[in-house]
Write a protein that holds these residues in place. Sequence first.
Motif, short mmCIF file in Angstrom:
data_model
loop_
_atom_site.label_atom_id
_atom_site.label_comp_id
_atom_site.label_asym_id
_atom_site.label_seq_id
_atom_site.Cartn_x
_atom_site.Cartn_y
_atom_site.Cartn_z
N THR A 521 0.84 -1.21 0.00
CA THR A 521 0.00 0.00 0.00
C THR A 521 0.87 1.25 0.00
OG1 THR A 521 -1.63 -1.26 1.25
CG2 THR A 521 -1.93 1.13 1.19
N LYS A 522 2.01 1.14 0.71
CA LYS A 522 2.91 2.28 0.79
C LYS A 522 3.65 2.52 -0.52
CE LYS A 522 6.64 2.31 3.63
NZ LYS A 522 7.45 2.31 4.85
N VAL A 523 4.13 1.45 -1.17
CA VAL A 523 5.01 1.66 -2.32
C VAL A 523 4.32 1.55 -3.68
CG1 VAL A 523 7.00 0.84 -1.00
CG2 VAL A 523 5.84 -0.74 -2.53
N ASP A 524 3.15 0.90 -3.71
CA ASP A 524 2.47 0.73 -5.01
C ASP A 524 0.95 0.79 -4.81
OD1 ASP A 524 1.89 0.18 -7.67
OD2 ASP A 524 2.25 -1.99 -7.49
N PRO A 525 0.47 1.94 -4.32
CA PRO A 525 -0.96 2.03 -3.96
C PRO A 525 -1.90 1.84 -5.15
CG PRO A 525 0.07 4.20 -3.88
CD PRO A 525 1.18 3.20 -4.06
N THR A 526 -1.43 2.13 -6.37
CA THR A 526 -2.34 1.97 -7.51
C THR A 526 -2.20 0.59 -8.14
OG1 THR A 526 -0.75 2.88 -9.06
CG2 THR A 526 -2.26 4.45 -8.02
N ASN A 527 -1.42 -0.28 -7.51
CA ASN A 527 -1.34 -1.68 -7.95
C ASN A 527 -0.84 -1.82 -9.39
OD1 ASN A 527 -1.55 -4.37 -7.29
ND2 ASN A 527 -3.72 -4.54 -7.80
N PHE A 528 0.23 -1.10 -9.69
CA PHE A 528 0.84 -1.24 -11.02
C PHE A 528 1.41 -2.64 -11.20
CE2 PHE A 528 4.80 -0.97 -13.58
CZ PHE A 528 4.21 -0.73 -14.81
N PHE A 529 2.08 -3.15 -10.15
CA PHE A 529 2.66 -4.50 -10.22
C PHE A 529 1.60 -5.50 -9.76
CE2 PHE A 529 6.53 -1.88 -9.62
CZ PHE A 529 7.19 -2.24 -10.78
N THR A 530 0.85 -6.04 -10.71
CA THR A 530 -0.27 -6.89 -10.34
C THR A 530 -0.22 -8.20 -11.11
OG1 THR A 530 -2.69 -7.03 -10.33
CG2 THR A 530 -1.73 -5.67 -12.04
N TYR A 531 -0.59 -9.27 -10.46
CA TYR A 531 -0.75 -10.56 -11.15
C TYR A 531 -1.70 -11.42 -10.32
CZ TYR A 531 3.09 -12.18 -8.05
OH TYR A 531 3.88 -12.48 -6.97
N GLU A 532 -1.92 -12.65 -10.74
CA GLU A 532 -2.97 -13.47 -10.14
C GLU A 532 -2.80 -13.65 -8.63
OE1 GLU A 532 -1.41 -13.92 -12.85
OE2 GLU A 532 -2.88 -14.22 -14.44
N GLN A 533 -1.55 -13.72 -8.18
CA GLN A 533 -1.34 -13.86 -6.73
C GLN A 533 -0.41 -12.76 -6.22
OE1 GLN A 533 -0.13 -17.97 -6.04
NE2 GLN A 533 -2.26 -18.63 -5.86
N SER A 534 -0.59 -11.56 -6.74
CA SER A 534 0.20 -10.45 -6.20
C SER A 534 -0.42 -9.98 -4.89
CB SER A 534 0.26 -9.30 -7.20
OG SER A 534 -1.03 -8.82 -7.50
N ILE A 535 0.39 -9.34 -4.08
CA ILE A 535 -0.08 -8.80 -2.80
C ILE A 535 -1.00 -7.61 -3.10
CG2 ILE A 535 0.63 -7.72 -0.62
CD1 ILE A 535 1.68 -10.59 -0.91
N PRO A 536 -2.22 -7.62 -2.55
CA PRO A 536 -3.13 -6.50 -2.83
C PRO A 536 -2.81 -5.29 -1.96
CG PRO A 536 -4.22 -8.12 -1.43
CD PRO A 536 -2.84 -8.67 -1.74
N PRO A 537 -2.95 -4.08 -2.50
CA PRO A 537 -2.85 -2.90 -1.64
C PRO A 537 -4.19 -2.66 -0.96
CG PRO A 537 -3.22 -2.23 -3.92
CD PRO A 537 -3.20 -3.74 -3.91
N LEU A 538 -4.18 -2.00 0.18
CA LEU A 538 -5.44 -1.56 0.77
C LEU A 538 -6.02 -0.51 -0.16
CD1 LEU A 538 -4.42 -1.11 4.50
CD2 LEU A 538 -6.06 -2.78 3.59
N LEU A 539 -7.34 -0.50 -0.25
CA LEU A 539 -7.97 0.47 -1.15
C LEU A 539 -7.59 1.88 -0.76
CD1 LEU A 539 -11.62 -0.50 -1.97
CD2 LEU A 539 -9.66 -0.22 -3.48
N THR A 540 -7.16 2.65 -1.76
CA THR A 540 -6.92 4.06 -1.50
C THR A 540 -7.71 4.80 -2.56
OG1 THR A 540 -5.08 4.18 -3.00
CG2 THR A 540 -4.56 3.63 -0.72
N HIS A 541 -7.81 6.09 -2.45
CA HIS A 541 -8.63 6.80 -3.41
C HIS A 541 -7.82 7.28 -4.61
CE1 HIS A 541 -12.08 6.28 -1.00
NE2 HIS A 541 -11.39 6.70 0.06
N SER A 542 -6.52 7.01 -4.56
CA SER A 542 -5.67 7.52 -5.64
C SER A 542 -5.96 6.83 -6.97
CB SER A 542 -4.21 7.35 -5.28
OG SER A 542 -3.98 6.02 -4.89
N LYS A 543 -6.61 5.63 -6.90
CA LYS A 543 -6.80 4.86 -8.13
C LYS A 543 -7.76 5.57 -9.09
CE LYS A 543 -6.44 0.71 -10.29
NZ LYS A 543 -5.98 -0.64 -10.26
N SER A 544 -8.76 6.29 -8.53
CA SER A 544 -9.80 6.81 -9.41
C SER A 544 -9.28 7.89 -10.38
CB SER A 544 -10.96 7.33 -8.57
OG SER A 544 -10.47 8.19 -7.57
N HIS A 545 -8.19 8.57 -10.02
CA HIS A 545 -7.68 9.54 -10.99
C HIS A 545 -6.16 9.51 -11.13
CE1 HIS A 545 -11.18 11.40 -12.53
NE2 HIS A 545 -11.71 11.38 -11.35
#
Length: 545
Positions: A521-545
């Motif tokens: 959540t601290k280093v990749d809040p918008t989940n750029f590094f994502t795959y089927e079993q990647s660690i999820p970030p806690l939802l933040t509001h930065s994703k919407s824009h």
Amino acid sequence: MNNFTLSSSFAKICISLFSFLFAASALTHDDFLHCLSTHVSNSTSTHEPIFYTPNDSLYSSVLNSSIRNSRLSSPSIPKPSVIITPFHVSHVQAIVYCSKKHGMQIRIRSGGHDSEGLSYVSYFKLPGYAVIDLRNLNSVNVDVESKSAWVQAGATLGELYYWIAEKSGNLGFPAGDCHTVGVGGQIGGGGYGYLSRKYGLAADNILDAKLIDAEGRIQDRKSMGEDLFWAIRGGGAASFGIILEWKVRLVPVPSTVTVFDVSRNMENDATKRFVHWWQRRASKVDENLTIFLTFKTAASSNNDTKIGVEVGVRGTFHGGVDKLLELMEKEFPELGLQRRDCSEMRWVESFLFLNQFRSGESLDVLLDRTSYFDFLPRKVKCDFMKEPIPDDALETILGKLFEEDVGRAVISVFPYGGKMNEISESAIPFPHRAGVLYMVYYTLRWEDQEEERHVSWLRRFYNDLTPYASKNPRATYVNSRDLDLGTNNLNEGGTTNITQASIWGTKYFKNNFYKLIYVKTKVDPTNFFTYEQSIPPLLTHSKSH
Ligand SMILES: Cc1cc2nc3c(=O)[nH]c(=O)nc-3n(C[C@H](O)[C@H](O)[C@H](O)COP(=O)(O)OP(=O)(O)OC[C@H]3O[C@@H](n4cnc5c(N)ncnc54)[C@H](O)[C@@H]3O)c2cc1C
Ligand SMILES: *[C@@H]1O[C@H](CO)[C@@H](O)[C@H](O)[C@H]1NC(C)=O
Ligand SMILES: *[C@@H]1O[C@H](CO)[C@@H](O)[C@H](O)[C@H]1NC(C)=O
Ligand SMILES: *[C@@H]1O[C@H](CO)[C@@H](O)[C@H](O)[C@H]1NC(C)=O
Ligand SMILES: *[C@@H]1O[C@H](CO)[C@@H](O)[C@H](O)[C@H]1NC(C)=O
Ligand SMILES: *[C@@H]1O[C@H](CO)[C@@H](O)[C@H](O)[C@H]1NC(C)=O
Ligand SMILES: *[C@@H]1O[C@H](CO)[C@@H](O)[C@H](O)[C@H]1NC(C)=O
């Protein structure tokens, strides 16, 4: 309105939506490639192309070059829309920049040995994705004086061992024994091998690292901070960044080690007693001695009839043969190990022996990424055992290897204990420490096309082992990745649900899973590094824009 008009207007909407998506994806793809060509400088001395699309004649062979499991190269498995093979760190930065800019998802591949192929396969419902294949970033720089080495992520373990041995016969590194595995993936997930009882995992012996973060910046240990440095050593680095290099701590090895590789028949009473005692004792003996076991059915030499269970007993001892025989007589007399079963050799040569190369083979095979035992389709699962399996239960379990649907099953067993017991569960994300007697890998391969039949057998077999495996959770090793445990939601490019992810996340990482979420959540809040079993970030509001 009748049904016909309803469905046909629905179809029209679908068609226009589809063409819109299709156009958008083609645009993304072209824009992404255009961005890459303009941002990748042409200063490399080589004239090799930096990326390959399915239209390129070399695309398939580049994609296949590190796939060792033909289950994952079959036509039904998703394929990347582009494979990029950077020659320089700046190229990797350009890839991150362009993929963020044009919404192209990436996968990161080093040695390509992921057991579900997640370094080059994406099951996300997206029009395309890019694979960054680091095979050209494979330099190894050994510094004997400081007993350390910088190794680029695209190097294999064989390359690492080879270049260490070029510089010193008394230094080694504790990682796995398969020489074609990549350091990028293996160290990011842990890295267990013959030296782990003495020195811990590969990931326990990392001094520094360089990575590219979600903003495209190059970070080292100091600039990334201790939380991120903690997460990439065993938490599955691909959730956090692209590892460029590891700085590894080299460990002392004697000028010669002693190795053996014998097999025994499980029908034999002495073998049974050896196996039962091994379960209790192998994690407690001198940590200079590591004995791996494999169980598989032996076939009749006339036909394919399975005639019994063969136990392979493979060991390394950091000392000479006399000392080893003395120790084996004291600890495992039932094995009856003889001097003629043992060979003394340099530490680096033991990898040729353990990978079953002919004796006298040149060390150069460690640099050969194509030498490999077979490409059969396979599936693996893994357990950690904290109690010995009772004698009669073991017999029942091994009896299942004779069932119709099996294919070729190998059960490999690796002792823990020693240094593994001394490192705390939270020192790095890899939590399987004190209390584990041994780790078990179930590897199933098959020669026909009946994947479902064989994989179902493996699932039943794994289920039957539940009473003997670790509990709450039934722990497993992220480097034996298993999609049966669950995935992030495959829609919308892998939306994450922490409750859902914690089902597999706690099996791999126990409570460290929650710290991994915090770091993510601290280093990749918008989940750029994502795959089927990647660690999820806690939802933040930065994703919407
Ligand atoms: C034949 C065989 C033998 C094995 N033996 C052992 C063993 O003895 N001990 C052991 O511990 N494990 C062993 N493994 C498991 C192995 O360690 C893992 O499969 C490991 O993840 C493979 O690393 P890789 O670089 O080859 O794989 P890849 O498929 O390239 O990568 C695996 C994962 O790591 C990610 N990744 C790869 N490179 C990077 C990078 N540079 N930055 C960020 N993320 C990255 C990928 O995206 C993927 O999620 C073995 C596997 C096989 C197939
Ligand atoms: C690299 O070379 C290609 C073709 O030779 C050219 O089109 C491109 O602009 C060059 N890129 C850079 C960054 O110099
Ligand atoms: C690949 O080839 C096909 C047919 O020749 C063509 O339509 C398509 O545009 C090409 N794609 C790319 C990415 O070059
Ligand atoms: C890639 O591997 C698969 C399965 O092993 C094989 O069928 C295919 O022909 C290979 N492709 C190339 C280009 O080698
Ligand atoms: C392992 O070997 C080293 C070097 O020979 C020796 O000093 C050490 O005592 C051995 N460890 C044990 C537990 O015997
Ligand atoms: C296979 O060979 C063994 C002898 O090794 C024999 O006893 C057995 O009957 C044979 N089985 C079949 C199905 O032919
Ligand atoms: C998250 O997953 C859990 C467990 O699968 C499920 O019960 C829950 O409804 C999911 N939450 C969301 C928001 O989808």
